[in-house]
Design a protein around this motif. Sequence first.
Motif, PDB file in Angstrom:
ATOM      1  N   VAL A 180       0.850  -1.188   0.000  1.00 59.32           N
ATOM      2  CA  VAL A 180       0.000   0.000   0.000  1.00 59.32           C
ATOM      3  C   VAL A 180       0.884   1.235   0.000  1.00 59.32           C
ATOM      4  N   PRO A 181       0.646   2.182  -0.888  1.00 58.96           N
ATOM      5  CA  PRO A 181       1.506   3.378  -0.940  1.00 58.96           C
ATOM      6  C   PRO A 181       1.416   4.210   0.326  1.00 58.96           C
ATOM      7  N   GLU A 182       2.542   4.792   0.707  1.00 60.51           N
ATOM      8  CA  GLU A 182       2.584   5.630   1.905  1.00 60.51           C
ATOM      9  C   GLU A 182       1.799   6.929   1.716  1.00 60.51           C
ATOM     10  N   ASN A 183       1.889   7.484   0.506  1.00 61.10           N
ATOM     11  CA  ASN A 183       1.191   8.737   0.221  1.00 61.10           C
ATOM     12  C   ASN A 183       0.442   8.619  -1.093  1.00 61.10           C
ATOM     13  N   VAL A 184      -0.749   9.151  -1.135  1.00 61.35           N
ATOM     14  CA  VAL A 184      -1.507   9.185  -2.381  1.00 61.35           C
ATOM     15  C   VAL A 184      -1.876  10.626  -2.677  1.00 61.35           C
ATOM     16  N   ALA A 185      -1.901  10.965  -3.944  1.00 60.58           N
ATOM     17  CA  ALA A 185      -2.208  12.338  -4.356  1.00 60.58           C
ATOM     18  C   ALA A 185      -3.671  12.431  -4.753  1.00 60.58           C
ATOM     19  N   LEU A 186      -4.373  13.372  -4.163  1.00 63.09           N
ATOM     20  CA  LEU A 186      -5.757  13.647  -4.548  1.00 63.09           C
ATOM     21  C   LEU A 186      -5.767  14.718  -5.631  1.00 63.09           C
ATOM     22  N   LYS A 187      -6.745  14.646  -6.501  1.00 62.26           N
ATOM     23  CA  LYS A 187      -6.847  15.615  -7.590  1.00 62.26           C
ATOM     24  C   LYS A 187      -7.073  17.028  -7.084  1.00 62.26           C
ATOM     25  N   ASP A 188      -6.614  17.979  -7.842  1.00 59.11           N
ATOM     26  CA  ASP A 188      -7.015  19.362  -7.628  1.00 59.11           C
ATOM     27  C   ASP A 188      -8.468  19.480  -8.067  1.00 59.11           C
ATOM     28  N   ILE A 189      -9.280  20.203  -7.319  1.00 61.63           N
ATOM     29  CA  ILE A 189     -10.700  20.291  -7.654  1.00 61.63           C
ATOM     30  C   ILE A 189     -10.932  20.895  -9.040  1.00 61.63           C
ATOM     31  N   ASN A 190      -9.982  21.650  -9.538  1.00 61.34           N
ATOM     32  CA  ASN A 190     -10.114  22.224 -10.882  1.00 61.34           C
ATOM     33  C   ASN A 190      -9.933  21.183 -11.981  1.00 61.34           C
ATOM     34  N   ASP A 191      -9.448  19.997 -11.608  1.00 58.08           N
ATOM     35  CA  ASP A 191      -9.227  18.930 -12.587  1.00 58.08           C
ATOM     36  C   ASP A 191     -10.351  17.896 -12.582  1.00 58.08           C
ATOM     37  N   PHE A 192     -11.391  18.138 -11.801  1.00 55.78           N
ATOM     38  CA  PHE A 192     -12.488  17.178 -11.743  1.00 55.78           C
ATOM     39  C   PHE A 192     -13.162  17.039 -13.109  1.00 55.78           C
ATOM     40  N   LYS A 193     -13.457  15.797 -13.488  1.00 56.19           N
ATOM     41  CA  LYS A 193     -14.139  15.517 -14.756  1.00 56.19           C
ATOM     42  C   LYS A 193     -15.536  14.942 -14.529  1.00 56.19           C
ATOM     43  N   ILE A 194     -15.735  14.259 -13.401  1.00 59.30           N
ATOM     44  CA  ILE A 194     -17.029  13.647 -13.093  1.00 59.30           C
ATOM     45  C   ILE A 194     -17.766  14.479 -12.050  1.00 59.30           C
ATOM     46  N   ILE A 195     -17.075  14.797 -10.960  1.00 53.85           N
ATOM     47  CA  ILE A 195     -17.681  15.640  -9.927  1.00 53.85           C
ATOM     48  C   ILE A 195     -18.038  16.999 -10.525  1.00 53.85           C
ATOM     49  N   GLY A 196     -19.243  17.442 -10.279  1.00 53.25           N
ATOM     50  CA  GLY A 196     -19.707  18.719 -10.814  1.00 53.25           C
ATOM     51  C   GLY A 196     -20.453  18.597 -12.123  1.00 53.25           C
TER      52      GLY A 196
END
Length: 718
Positions: A180-196
């Motif tokens: 399991v990776p120690e750190n995971v990167a969450l998207k910037d909200i400006n890059d959302f394609k489904i949300i919104g």
Amino acid sequence: MNKALKSNRRDFLKIAATAGGGLLIGFNWSACDSPKMKVVSNDEIFDKAINYNSFLSISPTNHVVIYSPNPELGQNIKTSFPMIVAEELDVDWSNVRVKQAFLDTEKYDRQVTGGSGAMPHSWQRLRQAGATARQMLMEAAAKRLDVPLSSLTTEKGNVVHGSKKISYGELATDAASLPVPENVALKDINDFKIIGTAVKNVDNDAMFTGQPLYGLDVYRENMLHAMIQRPPFGMKLKKVDSEAAKNVKGVKDVLTFKNNVAVIGEGTWPLMKARKLLKIAYEPIEGTLESTAFHDKKFDELLNSGEGEVKRKDGDVNTAFRNAARVIKSEYQCPFLSHSPMEPMNFFANVKEDSVELIGPSQTPDRARKAAAKICGIDPEKVSVALTRLGGGFGRRLRADFVEEAVELSKMLKAPVKLTWSREDDITGGAYRPAVKYRFEAALNNKDELIGYKLSGAGINAGNTTRENNFPAGAIDNLEIRSADYKSPITTNAWRAPITNFLAFAEQSFLDEVAEAMGKDPIELRLGLLAKAKKNPVGEIHYDIDRMKGVIETVAEKSNWGKKEGVSQGFSVYFSHRSYVAQVAEAKIKDGQAVLDKIFAVTDCGIVINPTGADQQVRGGMLDGMGHAMFANLTFTDGMADQKNFDSYRLIRMKEIPEIETHFIDNGIDPTGLGEPALPPTGGAVANAIYKVSGQRMRNQPFIKQEGINNFNLGSPA
């Protein structure tokens, strides 16, 4: 910029390659105490799916199956939760399939629907689930291609390196061998394609074509059906003559348990007929059987006694009122209300020798499981709960009383039982919105400035009748809020936007009365109080002043507040369940009748996951708010509800719905609640518009019972 989130290895229960190749991850949100979830599907995609973690599986066909843990009762959680996971996983929504998860508190935390809390609670967790899976797939691709992880991107279910794409399905087995990776990167909200984006409800097709979704659809071979006659509130069973009922074709037995009389048979129709033939005698448990007149008297006793708990006190209230140039005083009262979901209460229970199987609609499935375990004297881990879609709930299905009844009967009969309540059972069976009465007082000095504020609440099984830290608390120098409660045998329960569903109407209507006495515009008064709370707060502030100000100013702009000729506007704003909603209702005279023509609503609920679902939640809450404020009324005579079905318990009708215009504040903050916040301010906006157009103050609900309101219509002239 992407947000890095550190993963806790203890969050993951299991990482392994499946026998057929692929990846299995058990994802854990918190400490837990329940059985494993069993996933069952007949669809080829589901059959081939590889369990990826508690929220998603990946099929060799590159379809993604996402499990939705929370009960779905129309709040759109079964669609919006998977949207969040799919966003961070970076898959094509057209390849996503959604399954309702069984109860499983090892994998899911807060598997509950209530309090508009599911989204704020799960937002980061859901994102992390998708992002963790995505990163493991990328790491598997980096090893296969022998390239740096930083050189890879993802797109619609594929890991991309230059012109080369590898599907997630191809990478699942390789990913199984990775830590399991120690750190995971969450998207910037400006890059959302489904949300919104507007995504249709995942159950639409099944609902439109009548496929089994709801508790009433549950069927098992050889199951028995049951209906129950329950006693009036404050009474107990004395004797029952069931001979005539037993002779009805299709009836197998009549049983008594815990003051209830249960009719057992082959289907609901013979049970309904048989129940009418029961001859039942009841007797009082103790004291006087309660009626509405008794409750009205009790309200006045509680308010006049000065008793009750002081919930908040700022400044020197007594001095402020003693020195006041004048005092404005008003009282507001609301009745008990039924939840009245379209699907009445029902549940399936199969009590076996050392286990229990439960299937049905519950907002609190873990409560149902624990109740069944207690009745049967077994470990809760031996009780399974499969969730159906709920045909409405509004807080009624937070209780487990109907589940307990089904379990009791299955245990007694040693057979699977499906319990069904009729509409009459649902309206007369209790767990109502509490009845409440409020007394407001405002002290003005000789400059018509607000220097003191009092609120006293009296409830019938309401608990705390106030929300003492909500606006205008913190904005008035001298403020006192009290709450008193009378314990009644009439059962009550959370009803959509508990307490605030009426308190908001009363507070917002009273503030309009105060504004009129001060000679101020209603919106000007609120904004002035907010400015004072921000500059010189009195005591603690438990609401976001800027967010409340934002919805007020926006709704004033959208409705062109105070600038329309021939239109009477009523304003209201409220903060509840972490969100802010401001509304302007507009009334006009049409064909000689006053008509509620339109309502504007501006909502600040943070990031909007699904605009379609959000719009429906706001509109639904507003319809609930105006319909119940206008029409709904539940009264009692000797412990029994007088209203028993929709012929006497009035709800809003389709033709009465006015035009509704909704807007959302785009501020980029994490999502807050949305299932309830639009309801509380609606009654106040409508009441204040009625006053503007008719000169009649609405102080009691339902409005239709007040004098002078007969010539007012919702939507269009009757």
